[in-house]
Design a protein around this motif. Structure first.
Motif, PDB file in Angstrom:
ATOM      1  N   ALA A   1       0.844  -1.190   0.000  1.00 46.65           N
ATOM      2  CA  ALA A   1       0.000   0.000   0.000  1.00 46.65           C
ATOM      3  C   ALA A   1       0.883   1.244   0.000  1.00 46.65           C
ATOM      4  CB  ALA A   1      -0.896  -0.014   1.239  1.00 46.65           C
TER       5      ALA A   1
ATOM      6  N   ASP B   1       1.893   1.177  -7.046  1.00 49.13           N
ATOM      7  CA  ASP B   1       0.980   1.769  -8.030  1.00 49.13           C
ATOM      8  C   ASP B   1       1.465   1.385  -9.435  1.00 49.13           C
ATOM      9  OD1 ASP B   1       3.287   3.251  -8.284  1.00 49.13           O
ATOM     10  OD2 ASP B   1       2.431   5.098  -7.493  1.00 49.13           O
TER      11      ASP B   1
ATOM     12  N   SER C   1      -1.846  -5.551  -7.000  1.00 49.68           N
ATOM     13  CA  SER C   1      -2.307  -4.199  -6.657  1.00 49.68           C
ATOM     14  C   SER C   1      -2.039  -3.982  -5.170  1.00 49.68           C
ATOM     15  CB  SER C   1      -3.807  -4.076  -6.911  1.00 49.68           C
ATOM     16  OG  SER C   1      -4.526  -4.855  -5.970  1.00 49.68           O
ATOM     17  N   GLU C   2      -2.147  -2.740  -4.733  1.00 53.26           N
ATOM     18  CA  GLU C   2      -2.191  -2.492  -3.296  1.00 53.26           C
ATOM     19  C   GLU C   2      -3.482  -3.128  -2.798  1.00 53.26           C
ATOM     20  OE1 GLU C   2      -1.725   1.751  -2.521  1.00 53.26           O
ATOM     21  OE2 GLU C   2      -1.017   2.012  -4.562  1.00 53.26           O
TER      22      GLU C   2
ATOM     23  N   VAL D   1      -7.105  -3.628  -1.768  1.00 54.09           N
ATOM     24  CA  VAL D   1      -8.293  -2.844  -2.131  1.00 54.09           C
ATOM     25  C   VAL D   1      -9.457  -3.349  -1.290  1.00 54.09           C
ATOM     26  CG1 VAL D   1      -9.842  -2.218  -4.009  1.00 54.09           C
ATOM     27  CG2 VAL D   1      -7.447  -2.680  -4.508  1.00 54.09           C
ATOM     28  N   SER D   2     -10.166  -2.425  -0.685  1.00 54.04           N
ATOM     29  CA  SER D   2     -11.285  -2.802   0.181  1.00 54.04           C
ATOM     30  C   SER D   2     -12.486  -3.277  -0.635  1.00 54.04           C
ATOM     31  CB  SER D   2     -11.662  -1.577   1.024  1.00 54.04           C
ATOM     32  OG  SER D   2     -13.003  -1.637   1.404  1.00 54.04           O
TER      33      SER D   2
ATOM     34  N   LEU E   1     -14.996  -1.076  -3.075  1.00 56.40           N
ATOM     35  CA  LEU E   1     -15.305  -1.488  -4.454  1.00 56.40           C
ATOM     36  C   LEU E   1     -16.811  -1.571  -4.684  1.00 56.40           C
ATOM     37  CD1 LEU E   1     -12.713  -4.240  -5.300  1.00 56.40           C
ATOM     38  CD2 LEU E   1     -13.143  -2.176  -6.608  1.00 56.40           C
TER      39      LEU E   1
ATOM     40  N   THR F   1     -12.368   3.921  -6.655  1.00 55.47           N
ATOM     41  CA  THR F   1     -11.477   2.809  -6.312  1.00 55.47           C
ATOM     42  C   THR F   1     -10.917   2.149  -7.565  1.00 55.47           C
ATOM     43  OG1 THR F   1     -12.847   2.486  -4.386  1.00 55.47           O
ATOM     44  CG2 THR F   1     -11.301   0.749  -4.871  1.00 55.47           C
TER      45      THR F   1
ATOM     46  N   TYR G   1      -7.481   3.083  -8.884  1.00 56.42           N
ATOM     47  CA  TYR G   1      -6.255   2.503  -8.328  1.00 56.42           C
ATOM     48  C   TYR G   1      -5.836   1.236  -9.061  1.00 56.42           C
ATOM     49  CZ  TYR G   1      -7.246   5.430  -4.252  1.00 56.42           C
ATOM     50  OH  TYR G   1      -7.493   6.479  -3.433  1.00 56.42           O
ATOM     51  N   LEU G   2      -6.746   0.682  -9.851  1.00 60.39           N
ATOM     52  CA  LEU G   2      -6.476  -0.631 -10.442  1.00 60.39           C
ATOM     53  C   LEU G   2      -6.006  -0.543 -11.885  1.00 60.39           C
ATOM     54  CD1 LEU G   2      -9.484  -2.516  -8.855  1.00 60.39           C
ATOM     55  CD2 LEU G   2      -7.121  -2.399  -8.077  1.00 60.39           C
TER      56      LEU G   2
ATOM     57  N   ILE H   1      -5.161  -8.706  -8.493  1.00 53.41           N
ATOM     58  CA  ILE H   1      -5.805  -7.667  -7.664  1.00 53.41           C
ATOM     59  C   ILE H   1      -6.028  -8.247  -6.276  1.00 53.41           C
ATOM     60  CG2 ILE H   1      -7.913  -6.330  -7.318  1.00 53.41           C
ATOM     61  CD1 ILE H   1      -7.975  -5.789 -10.287  1.00 53.41           C
TER      62      ILE H   1
ATOM     63  N   LEU I   1      -7.714  -8.174  -2.642  1.00 50.52           N
ATOM     64  CA  LEU I   1      -8.904  -7.669  -1.955  1.00 50.52           C
ATOM     65  C   LEU I   1      -8.778  -7.900  -0.452  1.00 50.52           C
ATOM     66  CD1 LEU I   1     -11.617  -9.193  -4.330  1.00 50.52           C
ATOM     67  CD2 LEU I   1     -10.661  -6.876  -4.411  1.00 50.52           C
TER      68      LEU I   1
END
Ligand SMILES: Cc1cc2nc3c(=O)[nH]c(=O)nc-3n(C[C@H](O)[C@H](O)[C@H](O)COP(=O)(O)O)c2cc1C
Length: 311
Positions: free
Chosen positions: A18, A22, A39-40, A42-43, A47, A54, A57-58, A69, A71
């Protein structure tokens, strides 16, 4: 080669981080040979309820493939919905069971899932059922104590493609001894690929981790910050000392990718990388101070060009 059902070009993965992994940083790591990026975290709540922002960021670059990705969350139903929103944007879905941040733990997500294993397994079931893409798990070796063999077997039974084990407990955050023997034990225990993670910061260390764990896949986090060419070292099977001019050329390229991606915000986002690239080089304090005060792209380029030269 196959990482479960995912095809990868080599065994070296960039860890999700996080605030760092990126699109521009992932692109730089790819250019040095990294085979799989994440990815960092991701909540799933974000989403499902705040989709547009959000999804920003992807974004990824064309070279950034395969891409996973990651989650995080605590509700199986939201995982299911989140997967449906992101599965076309990646080649693999990863579930975070390692984040120790108090905010994430309070939400009963991240490393908390290692304590609430019933819910953890429900989440895995929901994700595996919701997608045809490979699913992976990134987990710590335990919350307060090492995870049980039963937990690893239960994860394997759920159709997960591979798991990554960060060989530290939740309370150890990101520093300190990594328990490679625990990773070796899990590698022996289950039949899906196990990716070793934690403390790999050179080719020499990679060889040690390989010998202890018996793993075939390795994930690098902090060591890639300021040293994305670590992947090139792994592929060339030796640790190479790069000269300052080479480092500066990588810095300029990274900054330009970040500028194209984030515009004006790029300079403040680049500062932490700037410091990391120059860590260990003599007489860099004044350049670190200069970049801390700078907010203009062209000025930042000039600062990088001046590093190592008399000012
Ligand atoms: C700044 C930072 C951010 C991180 N963010 C994430 C994250 O979003 N998801 C995750 O699974 N792990 C995250 N991690 C953990 C790393 O992925 C990795 O497991 C850990 O740093 C150990 O590997 P290393 O010793 O090679 O850094 C983060 C670590 C750091 C230092």
């Amino acid at each position: 080669m196959n990482l479960g059902s995912l095809k990868v070009s080599n065994p070296y993965l960039l860890a999700p981080m996080a605030g760092y992994t990126d699109m521009p940083f992932r692109k730089i790591c790819r250019e040095f040979g990294c085979a799989l990026t994440f990815s960092e975290l991701v909540s799933v709540n974000a989403l499902c309820f705040d989709n547009k922002k959000t999804l920003q960021y992807l974004k990824r670059d064309g070279i950034d493939k395969p891409f996973c990705i990651q989650l995080f969350g605590s509700e199986p139903e939201l995982f299911k919905e989140a997967v449906q929103r992101v599965e076309d944007l990646c080649e693999c879905i990863d579930i975070n069971a390692g984040c120790p941040a108090p905010k994430v733990i309070r939400a009963k997500a991240g490393a908390y899932l290692l304590k609430d294993t019933d819910n953890f397994l429900k989440i895995i079931d929901a994700v595996v059922k919701a997608t045809k893409k490979p699913v992976s798990i990134k987990m710590r070796m335990g919350y307060d104590a090492p995870n049980s063999d039963d937990l690893y077997r239960a994860i394997e039974d759920r159709g997960v493609s591979f798991i990554t084990i960060h060989g530290r407990l939740k309370k150890e955050y990101f520093k300190g001894e990594v328990d490679y023997n625990h990773i070796a034990h899990v590698k022996e225990l289950i039949n899906i690929p196990v990716v070793a993670n934690g403390g790999i910061d050179s080719f020499k260390k990679l060889q040690r981790v390989k010998a202890i764990t018996g793993c075939e896949f390795f994930m690098v986090g902090q060591a890639a910050i300021g040293k994305p060419f670590i992947f090139e070292d792994f592929l060339s099977k030796r640790d190479t000392k790069r000269d300052l001019e080479f480092i500066k050329s990588v810095m300029l390229r990274h900054l330009s990718y970040l500028y194209n991606f984030s515009g004006k915000k790029a300079i403040s986002q680049f500062r932490k990388f700037f410091h990391a690239y120059l860590k260990g080089y003599p007489n860099v304090k004044k350049f670190n101070n200069m970049i801390n005060r700078c907010s203009d792209y062209y000025e930042a380029v000039e600062i990088i060009e001046k590093v190592g030269k008399p000012t």
